[in-house]
Design a protein around this motif. Structure first.
Motif, PDB file in Angstrom:
ATOM      1  N   SER A 191     125.185   9.814 110.114  1.00 51.91           N
ATOM      2  CA  SER A 191     123.747   9.863 110.340  1.00 51.91           C
ATOM      3  C   SER A 191     123.032   9.391 109.074  1.00 51.91           C
ATOM      4  CB  SER A 191     123.313  11.282 110.695  1.00 51.91           C
ATOM      5  OG  SER A 191     123.600  12.150 109.624  1.00 51.91           O
ATOM      6  N   CYS A 192     121.757   9.044 109.230  1.00 52.72           N
ATOM      7  CA  CYS A 192     120.986   8.591 108.074  1.00 52.72           C
ATOM      8  C   CYS A 192     119.523   8.961 108.236  1.00 52.72           C
ATOM      9  CB  CYS A 192     121.136   7.079 107.888  1.00 52.72           C
ATOM     10  SG  CYS A 192     120.492   6.091 109.250  1.00 52.72           S
ATOM     11  N   GLY A 193     118.835   8.988 107.110  1.00 50.29           N
ATOM     12  CA  GLY A 193     117.390   9.169 107.098  1.00 50.29           C
ATOM     13  C   GLY A 193     116.744   7.800 106.904  1.00 50.29           C
ATOM     14  N   PHE A 213     120.860  15.008  98.290  1.00 53.06           N
ATOM     15  CA  PHE A 213     120.127  15.183  99.551  1.00 53.06           C
ATOM     16  C   PHE A 213     118.739  15.766  99.251  1.00 53.06           C
ATOM     17  CE2 PHE A 213     118.868  17.140 103.501  1.00 53.06           C
ATOM     18  CZ  PHE A 213     119.344  16.284 104.476  1.00 53.06           C
ATOM     19  N   VAL A 273     118.969   6.036 104.218  1.00 51.84           N
ATOM     20  CA  VAL A 273     119.779   6.747 103.226  1.00 51.84           C
ATOM     21  C   VAL A 273     120.866   7.581 103.897  1.00 51.84           C
ATOM     22  CG1 VAL A 273     118.084   8.649 103.134  1.00 51.84           C
ATOM     23  CG2 VAL A 273     119.708   8.356 101.247  1.00 51.84           C
ATOM     24  N   GLU A 274     122.053   7.516 103.279  1.00 50.41           N
ATOM     25  CA  GLU A 274     123.173   8.383 103.674  1.00 50.41           C
ATOM     26  C   GLU A 274     123.906   8.705 102.383  1.00 50.41           C
ATOM     27  OE1 GLU A 274     126.859   6.804 104.090  1.00 50.41           O
ATOM     28  OE2 GLU A 274     125.824   5.895 102.399  1.00 50.41           O
ATOM     29  N   MET A 275     125.131   9.221 102.441  1.00 47.29           N
ATOM     30  CA  MET A 275     125.724   9.722 101.201  1.00 47.29           C
ATOM     31  C   MET A 275     127.178   9.312 100.961  1.00 47.29           C
ATOM     32  SD  MET A 275     123.887  13.480 101.148  1.00 47.29           S
ATOM     33  CE  MET A 275     123.910  13.597  99.361  1.00 47.29           C
ATOM     34  N   SER A 329     118.820   9.964 112.064  1.00 48.86           N
ATOM     35  CA  SER A 329     118.656  11.360 112.488  1.00 48.86           C
ATOM     36  C   SER A 329     117.349  11.960 111.996  1.00 48.86           C
ATOM     37  CB  SER A 329     119.822  12.203 111.970  1.00 48.86           C
ATOM     38  OG  SER A 329     119.805  12.221 110.553  1.00 48.86           O
ATOM     39  N   ASP A 330     116.708  11.300 111.025  1.00 46.18           N
ATOM     40  CA  ASP A 330     115.420  11.791 110.531  1.00 46.18           C
ATOM     41  C   ASP A 330     114.676  10.636 109.885  1.00 46.18           C
ATOM     42  OD1 ASP A 330     117.762  12.717 108.607  1.00 46.18           O
ATOM     43  OD2 ASP A 330     116.057  12.277 107.316  1.00 46.18           O
ATOM     44  N   LEU A 364     111.941   9.797 106.895  1.00 45.13           N
ATOM     45  CA  LEU A 364     111.275  10.393 105.731  1.00 45.13           C
ATOM     46  C   LEU A 364     109.784  10.080 105.695  1.00 45.13           C
ATOM     47  CD1 LEU A 364     114.423  10.078 104.873  1.00 45.13           C
ATOM     48  CD2 LEU A 364     113.564  10.614 102.615  1.00 45.13           C
TER      49      LEU A 364
HETATM   50  N1  HPA Z   1     119.360  11.928 103.103  1.00 41.78           N
HETATM   51  C1  HPA Z   1     120.655  11.731 102.856  1.00 41.78           C
HETATM   52  N2  HPA Z   1     121.562  11.649 103.795  1.00 41.78           N
HETATM   53  C2  HPA Z   1     121.159  11.768 105.072  1.00 41.78           C
HETATM   54  C3  HPA Z   1     119.828  11.978 105.393  1.00 41.78           C
HETATM   55  C4  HPA Z   1     118.886  12.056 104.352  1.00 41.78           C
HETATM   56  O1  HPA Z   1     117.677  12.244 104.583  1.00 41.78           O
HETATM   57  N3  HPA Z   1     119.746  12.083 106.736  1.00 41.78           N
HETATM   58  C5  HPA Z   1     120.991  11.934 107.212  1.00 41.78           C
HETATM   59  N4  HPA Z   1     121.846  11.734 106.212  1.00 41.78           N
END
Ligand code: HPA
Length: 237
Positions: free
Chosen positions: A93-95, A162, A182-184, A207-208, A210
């Motif tokens: 997932s990512c923002g 995060f 963004v992801e990690m 998934s979100d 910002l």
């Molecule tokens: N930041 C970092 N990693 C993520 C985010 C985020 O907002 N959403 C999903 N993975």
């Protein structure tokens, strides 16, 4: 050299040449339960579940990466170096850093930018951008197209943090480095693939956001990530 410190497999052949890596062990289980047949569980160490099975009759493995670059760094290194794995596709997932991307949009990483020291410490690589495998990306784009699923090809930000004290910094990363989500994990995965002569790619679902502060619930996420999984599963061989 096997089993390794973090994967309890005694024969290389138990793991397929292509491994899908969600962050969450329960998502790995969900994928195996929902999409794979003839499933064999091959890893339990630290509850980082790994499974091999068949998808439409072709073999593929799915194993969790855990969260963050140190974690995916360990698992992807062991899979590539000691278990004969050729391809790892992160599915996560990512923002989103821009209002133009909607919840549930599917992102294909063209490359990952990071301020992380992972690549420098691991192998002396001192640049801050690493590309995904173009071979895998070409295949994934074609699969998505054939399935009628729209994907956005983007430069992504792999972050070590995060919860930033200064939340607004994401705007500079978007502006100065061109990262739209963004992801990690991807930067460390792409680096390991590069130093070991293997292939890595990363598919993400938003998934979100910002900018708009829209969020998905964990239940919604589980269902909606199906598009991304269906694309990645077609890489089974
Ligand atoms: N930041 C970092 N990693 C993520 C985010 C985020 O907002 N959403 C999903 N993975």
């Amino acid at each position: 050299m096997i089993p390794t410190a973090h994967i309890e497999v005694k024969e290389q052949e138990i793991i397929a040449k292509t491994v899908l890596m969600p962050g969450d062990p329960l998502r790995a289980k969900f994928i195996a339960d929902t999409f794979l047949e003839n499933v064999e569980k091959f890893n339990n160490v630290r509850n980082i579940f790994g499974y091999t099975g068949t998808y439409k009759g072709r073999r593929i493995s799915v194993m969790a990466s855990g969260m963050g670059m140190p974690s995916i760094g360990i698992y992807s290194y062991e899979l590539f170096k000691f278990y004969g794995v050729e391809n790892i596709i992160r599915i996560g997932s990512c923002g989103a850093y821009t209002a133009d991307l909607n919840l549930y949009d599917v992102i294909l990483a063209s490359e990952a930018w990071s301020e992380s020291t992972y690549a420098k410490v691991q192998g002396g690589y001192d640049k801050d951008v690493i590309a995904a495998s173009s071979k895998l990306n070409d295949k994934l784009e074609k699969i998505a197209n054939d399935l009628g699923i729209k994907i956005h090809k983007e430069r992504i930000h792999s972050s070590d943090v995060f919860y930033r004290e200064n939340f607004e910094e994401y705007k500079d990363i978007y502006k100065n480095h061109g990262c739209t989500v963004v992801e990690m994990e991807a930067f460390a995965l792409f680096h390991n693939a590069k130093v070991l002569g293997k292939n890595a790619a990363c598919l993400l679902t938003v998934s979100d956001n910002l900018v708009t502060h829209e969020l998905t619930t964990s239940e919604e996420r589980q269902k909606s990530f199906t598009n991304m999984m269906k694309i990645a599963l077609e890489l089974a061989e």
